[in-house]
Scaffold this motif. Sequence first.
Motif, PDB file in Angstrom:
ATOM      1  N   SER A 167      -1.446  -3.061   9.495  1.00 22.95           N
ATOM      2  CA  SER A 167      -2.873  -3.182   9.798  1.00 22.95           C
ATOM      3  C   SER A 167      -3.621  -2.023   9.162  1.00 22.95           C
ATOM      4  O   SER A 167      -3.091  -0.914   9.034  1.00 22.95           O
ATOM      5  N   ILE A 168      -4.865  -2.292   8.762  1.00 21.67           N
ATOM      6  CA  ILE A 168      -5.709  -1.279   8.124  1.00 21.67           C
ATOM      7  C   ILE A 168      -6.935  -1.064   8.988  1.00 21.67           C
ATOM      8  O   ILE A 168      -7.626  -2.024   9.349  1.00 21.67           O
ATOM      9  N   ASN A 169      -7.190   0.185   9.334  1.00 18.82           N
ATOM     10  CA  ASN A 169      -8.347   0.534  10.157  1.00 18.82           C
ATOM     11  C   ASN A 169      -9.220   1.519   9.408  1.00 18.82           C
ATOM     12  O   ASN A 169      -8.720   2.476   8.794  1.00 18.82           O
ATOM     13  N   ALA A 187       1.938   0.417  10.873  1.00 11.69           N
ATOM     14  CA  ALA A 187       2.925  -0.674  10.927  1.00 11.69           C
ATOM     15  C   ALA A 187       3.764  -0.546  12.187  1.00 11.69           C
ATOM     16  O   ALA A 187       4.152   0.557  12.587  1.00 11.69           O
ATOM     17  N   LEU A 188       4.037  -1.679  12.793  1.00 10.11           N
ATOM     18  CA  LEU A 188       4.923  -1.737  13.953  1.00 10.11           C
ATOM     19  C   LEU A 188       6.287  -1.180  13.574  1.00 10.11           C
ATOM     20  O   LEU A 188       6.821  -1.473  12.506  1.00 10.11           O
ATOM     21  N   THR A 189       6.855  -0.358  14.480  1.00  7.99           N
ATOM     22  CA  THR A 189       8.118   0.314  14.178  1.00  7.99           C
ATOM     23  C   THR A 189       9.101   0.113  15.327  1.00  7.99           C
ATOM     24  O   THR A 189       9.267   0.979  16.190  1.00  7.99           O
ATOM     25  N   PRO A 195      12.172   4.037  10.048  1.00  9.17           N
ATOM     26  CA  PRO A 195      10.778   3.578  10.011  1.00  9.17           C
ATOM     27  C   PRO A 195      10.427   2.955   8.662  1.00  9.17           C
ATOM     28  O   PRO A 195      11.073   3.258   7.648  1.00  9.17           O
ATOM     29  N   PRO A 196       9.433   2.088   8.628  1.00 13.09           N
ATOM     30  CA  PRO A 196       9.033   1.468   7.357  1.00 13.09           C
ATOM     31  C   PRO A 196       8.381   2.481   6.426  1.00 13.09           C
ATOM     32  O   PRO A 196       7.762   3.452   6.877  1.00 13.09           O
ATOM     33  N   GLU A 197       8.520   2.230   5.132  1.00 11.82           N
ATOM     34  CA  GLU A 197       7.843   3.051   4.120  1.00 11.82           C
ATOM     35  C   GLU A 197       6.517   2.370   3.784  1.00 11.82           C
ATOM     36  O   GLU A 197       6.474   1.189   3.453  1.00 11.82           O
ATOM     37  N   LEU A 198       5.435   3.135   3.890  1.00 19.16           N
ATOM     38  CA  LEU A 198       4.095   2.591   3.671  1.00 19.16           C
ATOM     39  C   LEU A 198       3.525   3.098   2.351  1.00 19.16           C
ATOM     40  O   LEU A 198       3.609   4.290   2.044  1.00 19.16           O
ATOM     41  N   THR A 199       2.948   2.199   1.583  1.00 18.41           N
ATOM     42  CA  THR A 199       2.275   2.566   0.329  1.00 18.41           C
ATOM     43  C   THR A 199       0.973   1.783   0.257  1.00 18.41           C
ATOM     44  O   THR A 199       0.859   0.681   0.794  1.00 18.41           O
ATOM     45  N   TRP A 200      -0.012   2.374  -0.437  1.00 17.11           N
ATOM     46  CA  TRP A 200      -1.285   1.688  -0.634  1.00 17.11           C
ATOM     47  C   TRP A 200      -1.909   2.088  -1.944  1.00 17.11           C
ATOM     48  O   TRP A 200      -1.360   2.929  -2.676  1.00 17.11           O
ATOM     49  N   THR A 220       4.310   3.539  12.836  1.00 12.46           N
ATOM     50  CA  THR A 220       4.307   4.391  11.637  1.00 12.46           C
ATOM     51  C   THR A 220       2.983   4.208  10.911  1.00 12.46           C
ATOM     52  O   THR A 220       2.489   3.078  10.791  1.00 12.46           O
ATOM     53  N   LYS A 221       2.407   5.306  10.440  1.00 13.63           N
ATOM     54  CA  LYS A 221       1.091   5.209   9.801  1.00 13.63           C
ATOM     55  C   LYS A 221       0.950   6.210   8.664  1.00 13.63           C
ATOM     56  O   LYS A 221       1.645   7.241   8.611  1.00 13.63           O
ATOM     57  N   ILE A 222       0.066   5.891   7.748  1.00 15.33           N
ATOM     58  CA  ILE A 222      -0.421   6.829   6.748  1.00 15.33           C
ATOM     59  C   ILE A 222      -1.933   6.853   6.885  1.00 15.33           C
ATOM     60  O   ILE A 222      -2.569   5.864   7.255  1.00 15.33           O
ATOM     61  N   GLN A 223      -2.509   8.011   6.568  1.00 15.60           N
ATOM     62  CA  GLN A 223      -3.935   8.197   6.820  1.00 15.60           C
ATOM     63  C   GLN A 223      -4.561   9.011   5.700  1.00 15.60           C
ATOM     64  O   GLN A 223      -3.919   9.900   5.132  1.00 15.60           O
ATOM     65  N   GLU A 224      -5.804   8.687   5.377  1.00 14.13           N
ATOM     66  CA  GLU A 224      -6.498   9.393   4.304  1.00 14.13           C
ATOM     67  C   GLU A 224      -7.960   9.579   4.681  1.00 14.13           C
ATOM     68  O   GLU A 224      -8.638   8.637   5.118  1.00 14.13           O
ATOM     69  N   ASN A 225      -8.442  10.819   4.547  1.00 20.22           N
ATOM     70  CA  ASN A 225      -9.865  11.107   4.710  1.00 20.22           C
ATOM     71  C   ASN A 225     -10.495  11.132   3.321  1.00 20.22           C
ATOM     72  O   ASN A 225     -10.099  11.932   2.471  1.00 20.22           O
TER      73      ASN A 225
END
Length: 402
Positions: A167-169, A187-189, A195-200, A220-225
């Motif tokens: 999901s993207i917020n 992502a649900l973990t 844990p899953p590897e996330l890329t965007w 699991t999440k990745i975040q960017e400001n």
Amino acid sequence: MLSEMKDHQSLMAALSENVLIVRMLLSVIFLPGASAGCGAITPVLFSTTPNFMEGLSGSCLQIPCSFNSTDPRYDITRPIYGVWLKATTAFNVTPSSVIFNSSKSVNIYQLEMIGNLTEKNCTTLFSDLNTSYTDRYFFRIESGPVRATACADPLQITVKDSPWSPSINISGGDLKEHQSVTITCSALTPCPHSPPELTWNLQQDSHRQTEKNTDGTFTTKIQENITLSDTHDGYIRCSARYPVNGGNKTAETAVTLSVSYAPRNTSASISPSGLVSAGSWVELNCSSRAKPPASFTWFWNSKHGTINVSVGQVYSFNVTEGGEFYCLATNDLGHQTSSVIRVSIKDNQVSGFTVHIILKILGIIMLYSTIILLECWFRFFKKPKMKTQEPTYVNSEMAKES
């Protein structure tokens, strides 16, 4: 008399039997355990787990679990064992329903009790899931004389072959250029150990975090400001790659990021291009990349100054005199001016060109005429004069003598 007494006794026995049946029915209906799915049994063991959990085949599933017993015989000083039952209800439990016992007597699904049972922590890890594990599960404890099942707290587990899409917020209100926002892909973990590897398609150096949720599950999440610009207008794609036995399983999510921005790349064009004849029609066209779309205004740099000549993307007019034109693109976030385009009239240019050529030709003619005249003059006036030959006279007398 004796027969009447016997009939009365029979009637009372039948009534008593009916009352007993009614009481049993009422106990089944109104006992707290009955409403919770335990039938006539009053539960003495209560487990706390999510009501529903999903796992991915080939991966693991960590079940957050805690329990509490109201059985007065429960004694934490005695050895305690955790048991998991696989059953549709707590009433159809058979010996084959037991899939795990922490005493190591049974471990059909390769479970591991990672919680400390003496601290009432029954957190359990399922390893190497497959879709056949999809079912209802109950937790049970065995400790001395206590044999209690948390019949009121079933756990539904579903094992899938396909992973969950991340999901993207996006935080913040209106998305405009120069605004700072936080974008998160999560992502649900179910298996925090893998844990899953996330890329965007944002920065690839985003740090991955696996966080524990309030219900004991993990995300699991990745975040960017980021500070928004027109380059962020479009799709954001995030993919989650789950490690499983024999490889990986991947799912992707894409959302539209609609960013408002001031006009960009504003330009003006003319048709037909090149020199135009006086009295002909020309069309000027203005283009710009903007969100929301820009409005356009045309200006003419005349000899009397800059004049607003038209509003709209296209400006068509009959050429009477040349000059410089440009357009201005405007929206709520700003404006931008195009480069200047020049409208030049062909007739004026040809007339000047003709005069210039004629003058050159006249100059050349005059030059050659002068050269010819000078040459003629030199030939006529500077030619050397020839001497006159005196006539020769013959003496007649001498002629005669001869």
